[in-house]
Structures are given as C-alpha cells and as structure tokens.
Scaffold this motif. Structure first.
Motif, PDB file in Angstrom:
ATOM      1  N   MET A  58       2.640   1.828  -3.143  1.00  0.00           N
ATOM      2  CA  MET A  58       0.792   2.446  -3.942  1.00  0.00           C
ATOM      3  C   MET A  58       0.583   4.027  -4.332  1.00  0.00           C
ATOM      4  SD  MET A  58      -1.829  -0.699  -4.211  1.00  0.00           S
ATOM      5  CE  MET A  58      -2.878  -0.139  -5.167  1.00  0.00           C
ATOM      6  N   ALA A  97       0.409  -0.975   0.228  1.00  0.00           N
ATOM      7  CA  ALA A  97      -0.163   0.201   0.457  1.00  0.00           C
ATOM      8  C   ALA A  97       0.704   1.373   0.274  1.00  0.00           C
ATOM      9  CB  ALA A  97      -1.241   0.208   1.368  1.00  0.00           C
ATOM     10  N   SER A 100      -5.338   3.090  -2.251  1.00  0.00           N
ATOM     11  CA  SER A 100      -3.951   2.759  -0.675  1.00  0.00           C
ATOM     12  C   SER A 100      -3.997   3.474   0.771  1.00  0.00           C
ATOM     13  CB  SER A 100      -2.556   3.671  -1.858  1.00  0.00           C
ATOM     14  OG  SER A 100      -3.065   4.405  -1.606  1.00  0.00           O
TER      15      SER A 100
END
Length: 328
Positions: free
Chosen positions: A124, A121, A171
């Motif tokens: 991202m 995450a 994210s």
C-alpha cells in the motif's frame, strides 16, 4: 446602426486546455491499470475500490477531452456562438460522475467500519507514493485551466490525491499498529470533502445552463458603467450570460439623452467599447434608443426602473466587437 461590411468571428477555445486534459487522461488511465495490478497483489480492497473509481475518472476525463476538442470548432450557421458550451456539458457530466463515484466510495467505506480488512501495508505504501506523485502532477497541470470543465476535472484528480494521501498515512500507521479501521475513516473524510465542493460546482454549472447571470457583481458593475456614460439617459434590458463560465455575452439597450448623427454614433461606440474593456466580454451587442422612441422589447417583465418611453423598431443597433485584449 447598419454596417457596410461583414464580421467574421473566429473562436479559439484553448488548445492549452485540451492538452492539459489529454495529459490528465493519459496519466490517469495508465495509473488505473497499475492500481488494478497492485490491488490484486496487496490484497487491498481499498486500492481495488480506488482503481474502479479511477477507471470512472478516466472515462470522464476522456469524455471531457473529446468535448473540449469539439468546443474549439469555429462558429457555424447552426451554432453561431461556436461550440464552447460543449465544454460546459462536459463539466456537468463529469460533476455528476464524480458525485456518483463519491457516493460509491462512501457506500464501500461505511460497511468496512464494522468489518475492517488488514491489507499488505508495505505494498500500500509503495502504491500510495506513486499515486500521490502521478495524480498530484496531473492535478497541477489542470490547475492552470480556467474553464469549468477543467475545474471539475481538477476536483477528480484532487480527490485521487487526497485518497492516496489517506492510503499513505494508513499504510504507515498499519506498519506500526493494528488499526485497519483507519482506512475507511479516512476514505469517508476525503469523500465528503470532495462531494461538498463538487456539488457546489455542479450547481454553478446548472445555473450557467439556464443562462443565469455568471456573476451578479459583474452584472451590476457593467450596468453602472453603461449608466455613467454622459450620452446615456438609462441602460435597460442589460442581459449577461456565459457560454462556459469564462466567455461572457452581453446585450443591452441604451436610452439616449439626445439624437445622434452617424459620426457621433461612431465616437459613442468607441466610448462604449472603452467602458466595457475591463470585463473580458466575448460578445457584445448594444442597441441605441433615441429620445421618445419605444423599445422593441416591450415585455413588462423587462421594464427598466427609469420608466423610459415604450418604443418602436427604429432604435439603432450597435454590434460591438470585443475590445482589444478583452476576449480571452
């Protein structure tokens, strides 16, 4: 009406538009390379999929750049209207590529609803912020363009911005909760949104290719303006089509109430130019038909509603230059 001098039409088809597309191409291609690297580092299939999609976008934008540049070439004996319709061809090709890309994104995202993948995450989020900034700036630059080519390319970039916004939201959420299914859901949402809008633009582009009237209301207003001229009994064979959705071409026949000498025709030509000055026409050709003359175009499909006399080849022809300030 005969002319004792020749007319040389120079077509400047938008160096600014070419520069905007070049900027979009450079930004998109550079960021695509970053995406491939970032997708590998974050183990995000969504980012890798978007990288492939952006690679297709880069190819489409590059093609549009070439066609836009070729479209600025001056008219020739073979292409008497110039090469502006190459830009229209670019809009069609890019629209079809974008439809294909959206379908591909959907085909990738829908299966992930049943088998979502948890990416990195934090990585991202960083790529999403960069993606929104880069693609957003490119979309802003192209939003200033008015041609169909630039409008279609702008949808390419808006799609990318929306995609990165989706990645940004996902994210942030994934850093708090374990909901990887949000990634494909948002991808599907923005792909459908873009698909609907691009299909509408491609439909409009196809209409221009088959020389449909670019704007029915514009066509009606032009005909009314010509009919309203005091010298005109009726306007017929009023044909309006567009080179690229921005530069329009008009031809029309005007049946006159009475015959005119050369001096009267010169004054009348100026009044016609003034009547059409508001419509930004790139090319205008008007043919005059005196009382009891026949029209050279006798096809029943084009007979006008005033039942004007059917005519011969003696009608006077007015090749009007675009009024000052009318040609973009």
């Amino acid at each position: 009406m005969g002319h004792g001098h020749s007319h040389h039409h120079h077509h400047d088809y938008g160096a600014d538009g070419e520069q905007r597309i070049a900027w979009a191409f450079a930004l998109n291609l550079g960021f695509t390379i970053i995406e491939f690297i970032g997708g590998a580092l974050t183990n995000s299939t969504a980012i890798m999929a978007d990288a492939v999609h952006d690679l297709g976008d880069s190819l489409a934008i590059g093609l549009a750049w070439v066609l836009q540049r070729l479209g600025r070439r001056s008219a020739s004996d073979s292409f008497t209207y110039g090469y502006r319709r190459l830009s229209l061809l670019g809009a069609l090709i890019n629209g079809l590529i974008l439809i294909g890309g959206s379908v591909w994104v959907l085909s990738t995202a829908i299966p992930r609803l049943f088998d979502p993948v948890m990416p990195v995450a934090e990585g991202m989020l960083a790529l999403a912020v960069l993606g929104v900034a880069v693609n957003g700036y490119a979309a802003y630059r192209l939003s200033e363009g008015k041609s169909l080519n630039e409008r279609v390319l702008n949808w390419h970039l808006i799609e990318d911005v929306l995609g990165w916004v989706a990645v940004l939201v996902v994210s942030l959420v994934l850093m708090v909760v374990d909901w990887p299914i949000l990634d494909p859901l948002l991808s599907i949402a923005f792909s459908v949104f873009i698909l609907v809008n691009v299909c509408r633009t491609v439909y409009q582009t196809l209409r221009l290719f088959v020389q449909a009237v670019p704007d029915r209301e514009l066509h009606r207003e032009i005909r009314q303006r010509l009919d309203a001229l005091p010298e005109v009994d009726s306007a017929h064979h009023v044909h309006l089509w567009s080179l690229d959705g921005e530069h329009h071409v008009l031809t029309a026949h005007l049946s006159l109430k009475r015959a005119q000498d050369a001096a009267s025709q010169t004054l009348f030509k100026g009044r016609i130019a003034s009547a059409l000055a508001d419509f930004s026409l790139a090319h205008t050709t008007i043919e005059l038909e005196f009382p009891d003359e026949a029209c050279r175009d006798q096809s029943s499909a084009h007979r006008h509603h005033h039942d004007a006399p059917v005519c011969g080849d003696e009608g006077s022809r007015l090749d009007l230059h675009p009024p000052t300030g009318a040609t973009k």
